[in-house]
Write a protein that holds these residues in place. Structure first.
Motif, PDB file in Angstrom:
ATOM      1  N   ARG A  16       0.393  -1.678   0.179  1.00  0.00           N
ATOM      2  CA  ARG A  16      -0.404   0.093   0.043  1.00  0.00           C
ATOM      3  C   ARG A  16       0.720   1.324   0.483  1.00  0.00           C
ATOM      4  O   ARG A  16       0.610   1.894  -0.582  1.00  0.00           O
ATOM      5  CB  ARG A  16      -1.359   0.123   1.332  1.00  0.00           C
ATOM      6  N   PRO A  17       1.699   1.563   0.658  1.00  0.00           N
ATOM      7  CA  PRO A  17       2.458   2.539   0.608  1.00  0.00           C
ATOM      8  C   PRO A  17       3.534   3.297  -0.678  1.00  0.00           C
ATOM      9  O   PRO A  17       3.552   3.898  -0.408  1.00  0.00           O
ATOM     10  CB  PRO A  17       3.558   1.759   2.012  1.00  0.00           C
ATOM     11  N   LEU A  18       3.435   1.678  -0.967  1.00  0.00           N
ATOM     12  CA  LEU A  18       4.170   2.311  -2.765  1.00  0.00           C
ATOM     13  C   LEU A  18       3.183   2.434  -4.367  1.00  0.00           C
ATOM     14  O   LEU A  18       3.052   2.962  -4.576  1.00  0.00           O
ATOM     15  CB  LEU A  18       4.144   1.353  -3.018  1.00  0.00           C
ATOM     16  N   THR A  19       1.869   2.777  -3.220  1.00  0.00           N
ATOM     17  CA  THR A  19       0.515   2.878  -4.216  1.00  0.00           C
ATOM     18  C   THR A  19       0.940   4.818  -4.124  1.00  0.00           C
ATOM     19  O   THR A  19      -0.426   4.959  -5.703  1.00  0.00           O
ATOM     20  CB  THR A  19      -0.205   2.105  -4.442  1.00  0.00           C
ATOM     21  N   SER A  20       1.236   5.464  -3.479  1.00  0.00           N
ATOM     22  CA  SER A  20       1.249   6.611  -3.506  1.00  0.00           C
ATOM     23  C   SER A  20       1.284   7.119  -5.077  1.00  0.00           C
ATOM     24  O   SER A  20       2.713   7.578  -5.399  1.00  0.00           O
ATOM     25  CB  SER A  20       2.004   7.227  -2.712  1.00  0.00           C
ATOM     26  N   GLY A  21       0.617   8.148  -5.369  1.00  0.00           N
ATOM     27  CA  GLY A  21       0.609   8.375  -6.921  1.00  0.00           C
ATOM     28  C   GLY A  21      -0.234   7.689  -8.162  1.00  0.00           C
ATOM     29  O   GLY A  21       0.257   7.968  -9.256  1.00  0.00           O
ATOM     30  N   SER A  23      -1.466   3.518  -8.467  1.00  0.00           N
ATOM     31  CA  SER A  23      -2.069   2.447  -7.529  1.00  0.00           C
ATOM     32  C   SER A  23      -1.668   1.137  -8.236  1.00  0.00           C
ATOM     33  O   SER A  23      -1.072   0.412  -7.785  1.00  0.00           O
ATOM     34  CB  SER A  23      -3.179   2.205  -8.722  1.00  0.00           C
ATOM     35  N   LYS A  55       5.039   6.642 -11.982  1.00  0.00           N
ATOM     36  CA  LYS A  55       4.540   6.834 -10.224  1.00  0.00           C
ATOM     37  C   LYS A  55       5.020   5.684  -9.355  1.00  0.00           C
ATOM     38  O   LYS A  55       5.690   6.040  -8.313  1.00  0.00           O
ATOM     39  CB  LYS A  55       3.097   7.000 -10.078  1.00  0.00           C
ATOM     40  N   VAL A  56       5.018   4.331  -9.919  1.00  0.00           N
ATOM     41  CA  VAL A  56       5.571   3.523  -9.602  1.00  0.00           C
ATOM     42  C   VAL A  56       7.570   2.752  -9.879  1.00  0.00           C
ATOM     43  O   VAL A  56       7.861   2.332  -9.648  1.00  0.00           O
ATOM     44  CB  VAL A  56       4.980   2.030  -9.560  1.00  0.00           C
ATOM     45  N   LYS A  61      11.017   3.464  -4.974  1.00  0.00           N
ATOM     46  CA  LYS A  61       9.538   2.249  -4.977  1.00  0.00           C
ATOM     47  C   LYS A  61      10.726   1.000  -5.820  1.00  0.00           C
ATOM     48  O   LYS A  61      10.242  -0.439  -4.745  1.00  0.00           O
ATOM     49  CB  LYS A  61       8.637   2.584  -5.580  1.00  0.00           C
TER      50      LYS A  61
END
Length: 235
Positions: A16-21, A23, A55-56, A61
């Motif tokens: 979850r913390p890696l989905t900032s910006g 999904s 984003k990922v 990340k």
């Protein structure tokens, strides 16, 4: 490939913390593509251009995915990533057919130059699948770099890829490849392989007498090997 029961919800909390910006789907796509390519750098991942990749596929990340055990860095070059058994487990739980992915990489990505061509393959308008067979499965006499499946309308084409960089005894090495493919063209096991994998891909399998494939040799060398072989500098 045996995969044990996997708690997807627990893994979602972990990721979850890696989905900032981005999904969860963006993270899953990243993991899928690294699995498919076997070895990939950040630049390779970004160049695929899937939704949310910027984003990922950040250095922070990617490092976090290594810390969490979904990716591992090469010992010879920390810029090269491959996936772990934990990633196969999550991809299986998400519904991916692991038969259509390469085996878990055991090396350090010395063949990373192949990934440049694999990414080119993914970007072809008629790309359908990238597979990694060897013939036979035990003690193979030929191991293609990949099998590229192209599809247009109701037709498909099988292309074994050989990605070659100049090396000592290059002519002898290439002759061995040529002999291997000529042998394979007369061997029922390549047809049996495709009979199984065409089922995984939901393709009709032609009768044996109509089954065919071609070999694309990618590199700077040019030879005339006749029908079924094609030399190119890129895909």
């Amino acid at each position: 490939m045996a995969v044990v029961s996997f708690d997807l919800e627990r893994r979602k909390d972990e990721i979850r913390p890696l989905t900032s910006g981005g999904s969860f789907e963006n993270i899953y796509q990243l993991l899928y593509y690294v699995a498919l390519l076997k070895y990939a750098t950040q630049e390779h991942i970004k160049s695929i251009g899937f939704s949310g990749v910027e984003k990922v596929a950040t250095k922070k990340k990617l490092q976090a995915l290594c810390t969490l055990g979904y990716l591992r860095k090469s010992r010879i070059d920390p810029r090269i990533f491959s996936i772990t058994k934990k990633t196969y487990q999550i991809l299986k739980t998400l519904g991916h057919n692991l038969n259509l992915l390469p085996n878990l990489p055991k090396g350090d990505g010395a063949e990373i130059y192949n990934t440049d061509i694999f990414v080119q393959a993914l970007k072809l308008t008629n790309y359908y699948a990238l597979l990694y067979p060897q013939f036979p499965k035990e003690k193979p006499f030929i191991i293609p770099d990949a099998l590229l499946v192209l599809k247009e309308d109701h037709r498909y084409q099988l292309n074994f890829l050989e990605i070659e960089a100049e090396k000592p005894n290059w002519d002898y090495y290439l002759q061995t490849k040529y002999d291997g493919y000529k042998r394979l063209s007369k061997d029922i096991q390549v047809y049996n392989y495709w009979k199984a994998f065409s089922g995984y891909l939901k393709f009709p399998c032609p009768p044996l007498e109509k089954f065919k494939f071609r070999v694309i040799i990618i590199g700077s060398i040019k030879k005339s090997w006749g029908p079924g072989f094609e030399f190119r500098s890129e895909l």
